[in-house]
Design a protein around this motif. Structure first.
Motif, mmCIF file in Angstrom:
data_model
loop_
_atom_site.group_PDB
_atom_site.id
_atom_site.type_symbol
_atom_site.label_atom_id
_atom_site.label_comp_id
_atom_site.label_asym_id
_atom_site.label_seq_id
_atom_site.Cartn_x
_atom_site.Cartn_y
_atom_site.Cartn_z
ATOM 1 N N LEU A 156 0.831 -1.257 0.151
ATOM 2 C CA LEU A 156 -0.018 -0.054 0.050
ATOM 3 C C LEU A 156 0.848 1.275 0.109
ATOM 4 C CD1 LEU A 156 -2.828 -1.063 2.462
ATOM 5 C CD2 LEU A 156 -2.783 -0.849 -0.179
ATOM 6 N N GLY A 157 1.959 1.201 0.688
ATOM 7 C CA GLY A 157 2.883 2.301 0.664
ATOM 8 C C GLY A 157 3.596 2.738 -0.398
ATOM 9 N N SER A 158 4.147 1.566 -0.911
ATOM 10 C CA SER A 158 5.236 1.740 -2.141
ATOM 11 C C SER A 158 4.598 1.240 -3.625
ATOM 12 C CB SER A 158 6.475 1.014 -1.772
ATOM 13 O OG SER A 158 7.230 1.691 -0.750
ATOM 14 N N TYR A 159 3.599 0.250 -3.395
ATOM 15 C CA TYR A 159 3.169 -0.179 -4.825
ATOM 16 C C TYR A 159 1.848 -0.192 -5.184
ATOM 17 C CZ TYR A 159 7.958 -2.414 -4.585
ATOM 18 O OH TYR A 159 9.382 -2.634 -4.376
ATOM 19 N N GLY A 160 1.462 1.033 -4.762
ATOM 20 C CA GLY A 160 -0.159 1.240 -4.741
ATOM 21 C C GLY A 160 -0.801 0.970 -6.102
ATOM 22 N N PRO A 161 -0.086 1.400 -7.315
ATOM 23 C CA PRO A 161 -0.459 0.948 -8.648
ATOM 24 C C PRO A 161 -0.756 -0.559 -8.895
ATOM 25 C CG PRO A 161 1.335 2.588 -8.996
ATOM 26 C CD PRO A 161 1.122 2.011 -7.462
ATOM 27 N N LEU A 162 -0.341 -1.348 -8.195
ATOM 28 C CA LEU A 162 -0.506 -2.590 -8.297
ATOM 29 C C LEU A 162 -1.954 -3.135 -7.773
ATOM 30 C CD1 LEU A 162 2.863 -4.365 -6.896
ATOM 31 C CD2 LEU A 162 2.188 -3.685 -9.139
ATOM 32 N N VAL A 163 -2.467 -2.482 -7.037
ATOM 33 C CA VAL A 163 -3.553 -2.553 -6.331
ATOM 34 C C VAL A 163 -4.776 -2.265 -7.288
ATOM 35 C CG1 VAL A 163 -4.998 -2.087 -4.217
ATOM 36 C CG2 VAL A 163 -2.686 -2.522 -4.101
ATOM 37 N N ILE A 164 -4.522 -1.133 -7.824
ATOM 38 C CA ILE A 164 -5.609 -0.848 -9.006
ATOM 39 C C ILE A 164 -5.246 -0.905 -10.490
ATOM 40 C CG2 ILE A 164 -6.076 1.147 -7.256
ATOM 41 C CD1 ILE A 164 -4.614 3.113 -9.010
ATOM 42 N N SER A 165 -4.276 -1.551 -10.717
ATOM 43 C CA SER A 165 -3.779 -1.906 -12.200
ATOM 44 C C SER A 165 -5.027 -2.560 -13.124
ATOM 45 C CB SER A 165 -2.555 -2.777 -12.039
ATOM 46 O OG SER A 165 -2.290 -3.042 -13.597
ATOM 47 N N ALA A 166 -5.164 -1.991 -14.192
ATOM 48 C CA ALA A 166 -6.237 -2.528 -14.877
ATOM 49 C C ALA A 166 -5.521 -3.274 -16.214
ATOM 50 C CB ALA A 166 -7.121 -1.522 -15.692
ATOM 51 N N ASP A 167 -4.392 -3.319 -16.464
ATOM 52 C CA ASP A 167 -3.603 -3.705 -17.467
ATOM 53 C C ASP A 167 -2.140 -4.079 -17.170
ATOM 54 O OD1 ASP A 167 -3.282 -4.468 -20.240
ATOM 55 O OD2 ASP A 167 -2.238 -2.547 -20.906
ATOM 56 N N LEU A 168 -1.594 -5.162 -17.565
ATOM 57 C CA LEU A 168 -0.416 -6.040 -17.059
ATOM 58 C C LEU A 168 0.185 -6.477 -18.486
ATOM 59 C CD1 LEU A 168 1.741 -6.680 -15.063
ATOM 60 C CD2 LEU A 168 0.154 -8.758 -14.642
ATOM 61 N N ARG A 169 1.198 -6.076 -18.585
ATOM 62 C CA ARG A 169 2.209 -6.505 -19.767
ATOM 63 C C ARG A 169 3.591 -7.024 -19.325
ATOM 64 N NH1 ARG A 169 0.361 -2.670 -24.818
ATOM 65 N NH2 ARG A 169 -1.706 -2.865 -24.312
ATOM 66 N N PHE A 170 3.955 -7.953 -19.964
ATOM 67 C CA PHE A 170 5.233 -8.383 -19.433
ATOM 68 C C PHE A 170 6.314 -8.040 -20.834
ATOM 69 C CE2 PHE A 170 2.337 -10.998 -17.197
ATOM 70 C CZ PHE A 170 2.747 -10.802 -15.832
ATOM 71 N N GLY A 171 7.579 -8.004 -20.117
ATOM 72 C CA GLY A 171 8.802 -7.737 -21.034
ATOM 73 C C GLY A 171 9.961 -8.788 -20.998
ATOM 74 N N GLU A 172 11.118 -8.477 -20.806
ATOM 75 C CA GLU A 172 12.262 -9.442 -20.555
ATOM 76 C C GLU A 172 12.119 -10.207 -19.346
ATOM 77 O OE1 GLU A 172 16.715 -8.527 -21.392
ATOM 78 O OE2 GLU A 172 16.044 -7.675 -19.514
ATOM 79 N N CYS A 173 12.548 -11.532 -19.801
ATOM 80 C CA CYS A 173 12.426 -12.521 -18.752
ATOM 81 C C CYS A 173 13.871 -13.259 -18.598
ATOM 82 C CB CYS A 173 11.369 -13.567 -18.918
ATOM 83 S SG CYS A 173 11.185 -14.767 -17.900
ATOM 84 N N LEU A 174 14.434 -13.409 -17.796
ATOM 85 C CA LEU A 174 15.841 -14.129 -17.634
ATOM 86 C C LEU A 174 15.870 -14.818 -16.527
ATOM 87 C CD1 LEU A 174 17.934 -10.719 -18.219
ATOM 88 C CD2 LEU A 174 17.463 -12.429 -19.857
ATOM 89 N N VAL A 175 16.718 -15.907 -16.692
ATOM 90 C CA VAL A 175 16.675 -16.940 -15.391
ATOM 91 C C VAL A 175 18.262 -17.135 -15.462
ATOM 92 C CG1 VAL A 175 14.577 -18.205 -15.620
ATOM 93 C CG2 VAL A 175 16.616 -18.984 -17.023
ATOM 94 N N ALA A 176 18.540 -17.553 -14.095
ATOM 95 C CA ALA A 176 19.962 -17.928 -13.847
ATOM 96 C C ALA A 176 20.252 -19.317 -14.515
ATOM 97 C CB ALA A 176 20.295 -18.108 -12.055
#
Length: 175
Positions: A107-127
């Motif tokens: 709630l203090g630092s990531y508020g947009p995650l709570v109200i987000s309407a659209d989510l898109r993904f970018g780069e994905c990396l693994v060890a």
């Protein structure tokens, strides 16, 4: 440096010849040697770790597993179900951050995650060992600022779990 040296080696004789009048029996054109062929770029091998990071591109299964977890956690945030969202955190994260503190952090630092309407993904990396990785995500809400962050993920028995995330950064305007 090599280009400058080559230009000087080829250019100085041409300048010297440019001021000379044509002489009988001396060709008036100078044939340039054919340029050496450039080496073909090596095909990118994503199965080997990069020397800088030790990370490789995610496989489709790894990517979809990470995306499922982030989507499920984000949906739980949107529903106000912090206990459900907390279940998608890694066991090491849960061991160090209690549920109440987790809710305050979100709630203090990531508020947009709570109200987000659209989510898109970018780069994905693994060890290279495949047990941990990162995935970039962008969130927008009906034309407001688009924010991005990088999730740090770990592969546990229950699947990919969120071990942490970077700070939110405004990366543009939504549409």
């Amino acid at each position: 440096m090599r280009i400058l040296r080559t230009a000087l080696l080829l250019g100085l004789p041409l300048l010297a010849l440019a001021g000379c009048a044509a002489m009988p029996g001396v060709p008036t054109t100078i044939e340039q040697p054919a340029p050496a062929p450039e080496p073909e770029p090596a095909e990118e091998d994503t199965s080997e770790p990069t020397p800088d990071t030790g990370l490789v591109a995610c496989t489709p299964d790894q990517r979809s597993g990470m995306e499922r977890t982030v989507r499920a956690q984000t949906e739980a945030f949107s529903d106000g179900d912090f206990e459900e969202a907390y279940a998608y955190a890694s066991s090491s994260f849960q061991a160090s951050v209690p549920l109440v503190a987790f809710e305050q952090i979100i709630l203090g630092s990531y508020g947009p995650l709570v109200i987000s309407a659209d989510l898109r993904f970018g780069e994905c990396l693994v060890a290279s060992e495949g047990a941990s990785g990162t995935i970039d995500a962008r969130f927008s809400n009906n034309g407001t600022d688009v924010v991005g962050l990088r999730y740090v993920m770990v592969d546990e028995t229950a699947g990919w779990r969120v071990d942490g995330a970077s700070n939110l950064t405004i990366v543009g305007q939504g549409s």
